[in-house]
Motif scaffolding. Structure first.
Motif, PDB file in Angstrom:
ATOM      1  N   ARG A   1       0.832  -1.117  -0.049  1.00 11.01           N
ATOM      2  CA  ARG A   1       0.136  -0.005   0.102  1.00 11.01           C
ATOM      3  C   ARG A   1       0.776   1.388   0.302  1.00 11.01           C
ATOM      4  NH1 ARG A   1      -5.468  -1.111   2.352  1.00 11.01           N
ATOM      5  NH2 ARG A   1      -5.550   1.166   2.443  1.00 11.01           N
TER       6      ARG A   1
ATOM      7  N   ALA B   1       0.172   4.082   1.560  1.00 14.30           N
ATOM      8  CA  ALA B   1       0.180   4.428   2.752  1.00 14.30           C
ATOM      9  C   ALA B   1       1.416   4.163   3.475  1.00 14.30           C
ATOM     10  CB  ALA B   1      -1.327   4.224   3.480  1.00 14.30           C
ATOM     11  N   GLN B   2       1.678   2.687   3.420  1.00 11.20           N
ATOM     12  CA  GLN B   2       2.601   2.190   4.099  1.00 11.20           C
ATOM     13  C   GLN B   2       4.047   2.895   3.797  1.00 11.20           C
ATOM     14  OE1 GLN B   2       1.556  -1.799   2.883  1.00 11.20           O
ATOM     15  NE2 GLN B   2       1.453  -2.420   4.995  1.00 11.20           N
TER      16      GLN B   2
ATOM     17  N   ARG C   1       4.328   5.914   2.302  1.00  9.99           N
ATOM     18  CA  ARG C   1       4.369   7.251   3.123  1.00  9.99           C
ATOM     19  C   ARG C   1       4.612   7.383   4.474  1.00  9.99           C
ATOM     20  NH1 ARG C   1      -0.765   9.190   1.725  1.00  9.99           N
ATOM     21  NH2 ARG C   1      -1.336   9.421   3.870  1.00  9.99           N
ATOM     22  N   ALA C   2       4.323   6.298   5.349  1.00 10.95           N
ATOM     23  CA  ALA C   2       4.421   6.459   6.736  1.00 10.95           C
ATOM     24  C   ALA C   2       5.753   5.426   7.003  1.00 10.95           C
ATOM     25  CB  ALA C   2       3.388   5.508   7.192  1.00 10.95           C
ATOM     26  N   GLY C   3       6.605   5.484   6.219  1.00 16.17           N
ATOM     27  CA  GLY C   3       7.854   4.825   6.229  1.00 16.17           C
ATOM     28  C   GLY C   3       7.749   3.567   6.795  1.00 16.17           C
ATOM     29  N   VAL C   4       6.838   2.660   6.930  1.00 14.28           N
ATOM     30  CA  VAL C   4       6.712   1.199   7.022  1.00 14.28           C
ATOM     31  C   VAL C   4       7.098   0.564   6.102  1.00 14.28           C
ATOM     32  CG1 VAL C   4       5.323  -0.573   7.727  1.00 14.28           C
ATOM     33  CG2 VAL C   4       4.843   1.648   8.607  1.00 14.28           C
TER      34      VAL C   4
ATOM     35  N   ARG D   1       8.939   0.439   1.632  1.00 17.84           N
ATOM     36  CA  ARG D   1       9.774   1.066   0.999  1.00 17.84           C
ATOM     37  C   ARG D   1       9.583   0.778  -0.350  1.00 17.84           C
ATOM     38  NH1 ARG D   1      10.656   5.076   3.861  1.00 17.84           N
ATOM     39  NH2 ARG D   1      12.675   5.445   2.774  1.00 17.84           N
TER      40      ARG D   1
ATOM     41  N   SER E   1      12.214   5.734  -2.354  1.00 18.53           N
ATOM     42  CA  SER E   1      11.007   6.064  -1.634  1.00 18.53           C
ATOM     43  C   SER E   1      10.707   7.431  -1.785  1.00 18.53           C
ATOM     44  CB  SER E   1      10.828   5.325  -0.329  1.00 18.53           C
ATOM     45  OG  SER E   1      11.031   3.946  -0.165  1.00 18.53           O
TER      46      SER E   1
ATOM     47  N   VAL F   1       7.341   9.462  -2.895  1.00 16.58           N
ATOM     48  CA  VAL F   1       6.581  10.554  -2.160  1.00 16.58           C
ATOM     49  C   VAL F   1       6.412  11.787  -2.690  1.00 16.58           C
ATOM     50  CG1 VAL F   1       6.400  11.346   0.169  1.00 16.58           C
ATOM     51  CG2 VAL F   1       6.992   8.909  -0.006  1.00 16.58           C
TER      52      VAL F   1
ATOM     53  N   GLU G   1      -7.049  10.102  -1.023  1.00 12.00           N
ATOM     54  CA  GLU G   1      -7.225  10.750   0.200  1.00 12.00           C
ATOM     55  C   GLU G   1      -7.622  12.328   0.078  1.00 12.00           C
ATOM     56  OE1 GLU G   1      -3.687   9.982   2.233  1.00 12.00           O
ATOM     57  OE2 GLU G   1      -4.079   7.924   2.982  1.00 12.00           O
TER      58      GLU G   1
END
Length: 168
Positions: free
Chosen positions: A63, A65-66, A68-71, A73, A83, A87, A141
């Motif tokens: 995803r 979102a992952q 963007r959240a850094g979870v 790459r 990444s 972004v 979003e």
């Protein structure tokens, strides 16, 4: 007249990682072009990536979102982390959409940027999984309706509905 954001590769521009395009064969797209509605975007190039460039996929996550959240790459097959460019490109695409008042986008599915229904699974084997790319997610979003290149009819119906509601 409501503008539409469209992936530059779908317009025949050679901006994909391998220097090719994926020009869409759509009567709807041709009509939008003739009406002057289309705003082209390539988030990966906007994020600073060159053409050609190594293929990249979302790793350890499916995803945007992952990422963007850094979870998760976005990595090339050789392991280079791109990444930040993905972004940054998503943010550029959102800024472009906001500057033009865009509420509909048609993006190239499968891409770690533009995928709206699926993305590659991170194994570089061509396998796709359900998920959204970084740009598609950020646009959605922000209230932009995002469609794939296989959904021009749905995008056109949504566009017509927006224009009808604006007239009321």
């Amino acid at each position: 007249m409501q503008p539409v954001l469209v992936s530059a590769c779908l317009l025949g521009r050679p901006v994909r990682f391998d220097g090719t395009h994926r020009q869409a064969n759509s009567a709807i797209l041709l009509r939008w072009l003739s009406e002057g509605r289309v705003v082209p975007a390539c988030p990966e190039m906007a994020g600073g990536l060159p053409v050609p460039r190594p293929a990249a996929e979302i790793i350890r996550g499916i995803r945007g979102a992952q990422v963007r959240a850094g979870v998760a790459r976005v990595l090339t097959q050789s392991g280079d982390d791109v990444s930040a460019a993905f972004v940054a490109g998503a943010r550029q695409a959102l800024a472009l959409a906001q500057a033009h008042g865009i509420r509909i986008a048609v993006l190239k599915d499968g891409s770690p940027s533009c995928g709206s229904t699926n993305v590659h699974d991170g194994t570089f084997t061509g396998t796709r999984v359900a998920g959204m790319g970084v740009t598609a997610l950020l646009l959605r979003e922000a209230g932009v309706q995002v469609f794939s290149e296989l959904q021009f009819a749905k995008a056109d119906a949504a566009l017509k509905a927006l224009e009808r509601s604006a007239v009321k």
